[in-house]
Design an enzyme around this catalytic site. Structure first.
Site, short mmCIF file in Angstrom:
data_model
loop_
_atom_site.label_atom_id
_atom_site.label_comp_id
_atom_site.label_asym_id
_atom_site.label_seq_id
_atom_site.Cartn_x
_atom_site.Cartn_y
_atom_site.Cartn_z
N LYS A 1 0.85 -1.20 0.00
CA LYS A 1 0.00 0.00 0.00
C LYS A 1 0.89 1.25 0.00
O LYS A 1 2.09 1.16 0.27
CB LYS A 1 -0.93 -0.01 1.21
N TYR B 1 17.40 29.61 10.43
CA TYR B 1 16.20 30.29 10.91
C TYR B 1 16.05 30.15 12.42
O TYR B 1 16.25 29.06 12.97
CB TYR B 1 14.96 29.68 10.25
#
Ligand SMILES: *Cc1c(COP(=O)(O)O)cnc(C)c1O
Length: 364
Positions: free
Chosen positions: A35, A256
């Site tokens: 899957k 950041y």
């Protein structure tokens, strides 16, 4: 030159891991669970290595069509069954086996016109409370199915919520066994964790095991056990290269939010991989990574297109050096995906399923 990042699939590792699943559950048939596009590896890229499985299990009808298009004539199981009545036509045409977990799916079958009767896996909710008939309603569902000319063989399945943890499977096994004991048909209960941990117990393993994550080389019960403990090999490598170098002085910050501050002079490498490639932004300073096959750590925040690694202790590293985010370095060193996932507060499953579209894939 394209941006230096690549995911590589390792067919030999898939083969090895499938053999490990088989060995862990002697005499059981093995569903290769593919899957989510084979847990992000790509059904077409993984298929050849997994064709020694006894069947393929998945959710999406389009993925079932892709497995048939690859020439697979053996069993394919739809783990959630069909989503609407007309899906049953595709099941008939491609001879897909399908789970039956709710009354609506039985209604649709009863109204379905088919030449060849269907093989179904009647699913019990033995305690997870996701899909399936509760034990008290299971027998009535079986009787309804058993009376349908559209249905051929009925098998039984359930799914464990805690096969990887301390609560274990005994409570669900007891419920499942009690409610199915005199019903004829094959049984499938084990996911990867139950297969590895309990597959030698004939009372648990049943007729079919559903091997998912084990095939892709991540430990279902990390960190209690590692992929190496289970003798599994990584089936996917995510690698990039260093595209920039910075020399920091004590007090300099990185990236950041300036979340990392150098406490001494140090050199860092800037790597062409960020969260837009599927690398988790939640991974902070200290997350393990390999540079030229040598283990080091992330520093600072992961940004969209780049992340930063500490080059202390990696002599000779610089622009162009190989960075293994997870998987196997070209020299054979392994960075377990499970360690990266843990550093980001998630599991290996999520990382391998989430490699972004913009990352090119190769097969080695
Ligand atoms: C995904 C899935 C599996 C495989 O689970 P793993 O933990 O990856 O082995 C097994 N059974 C069902 C019903 C599933 O949906």
């Amino acid at each position: 030159m394209p941006r230096p990042i690549q995911a590589t699939i390792h067919p030999a590792a898939l083969q090895h891991n499938l053999a490990r699943a088989r060995q862990a559950a002697p005499d059981a048939l093995v569903w290769a669970v593919v899957k989510a596009n084979a847990y992000g590896h790509g059904i077409e890229r993984a298929f050849d290595a997994l064709r020694a499985a006894d069947g393929f299990a998945l959710l999406d009808l389009a993925e079932a069509e892709r497995v048939r298009a690859l020439g697979w004539r053996g069993p394919i199981l739809l783990l959630e069954g069909v989503f609407e009545p007309r899906d049953l036509e595709l099941c008939s045409r491609l001879s897909l086996w399908h789970a039956v977990h709710c009354d609506e799916q039985i209604d649709w079958l009863a109204a379905h016109k088919t030449q060849a009767p269907h093989r179904v896996f009647l699913k019990m909710n033995s305690g997870m409370n996701r899909l399936g008939f509760t034990p008290g309603r299971f027998r009535a569902a079986w009787a309804r199915l058993n009376a349908l000319t559209q249905v051929d063989e009925i098998s039984f399945m359930t799914h464990f919520s805690d096969a990887d943890g301390p609560r274990g499977t005994a409570h669900q096994m007891a419920v499942f066994r009690e409610a199915t004991q005199d019903l004829p048909g094959e049984r499938s209960v084990c996911n990867s964790a139950a297969t590895l941990r309990q597959g030698t117990d004939a009372a648990v393993r049943g007729d079919w095991v559903r091997a998912g994550i084990v095939l892709y080389g991540s430990a279902p019960d990390h960190p209690e056990r590692t992929a190496a403990d289970w003798n599994l090999q990584p089936a996917m490598t995510l690698a990039a290269r260093i595209i920039g170098v910075q020399h920091l002085q004590p007090g300099d910050t990185v990236g950041y939010g300036s979340s990392f501050t150098a406490d001494r002079a140090m050199t860092i490498g800037i790597v062409a991989c960020g969260y837009a490639d599927g690398y988790p932004r939640h991974c902070g300073t200290g997350t393990p990574v390999l540079v030229n096959g040598t283990r080091t750590r992330l520093v600072g925040r992961v940004s969209m297109d780049m992340l930063n690694v500490d080059l202390t202790g990696v002599p000779g590293a610089g622009v162009g050096s190989e960075v293994t985010l997870w998987g196997r370095s070209s020299g054979g060193a392994v960075q377990p995906i499970d360690e990266v996932a843990r550093a980001g507060g998630t599991i290996g499953y999520e990382l391998m399923c989430a490699v972004a579209q913009r990352v090119p894939f190769a097969v080695d």
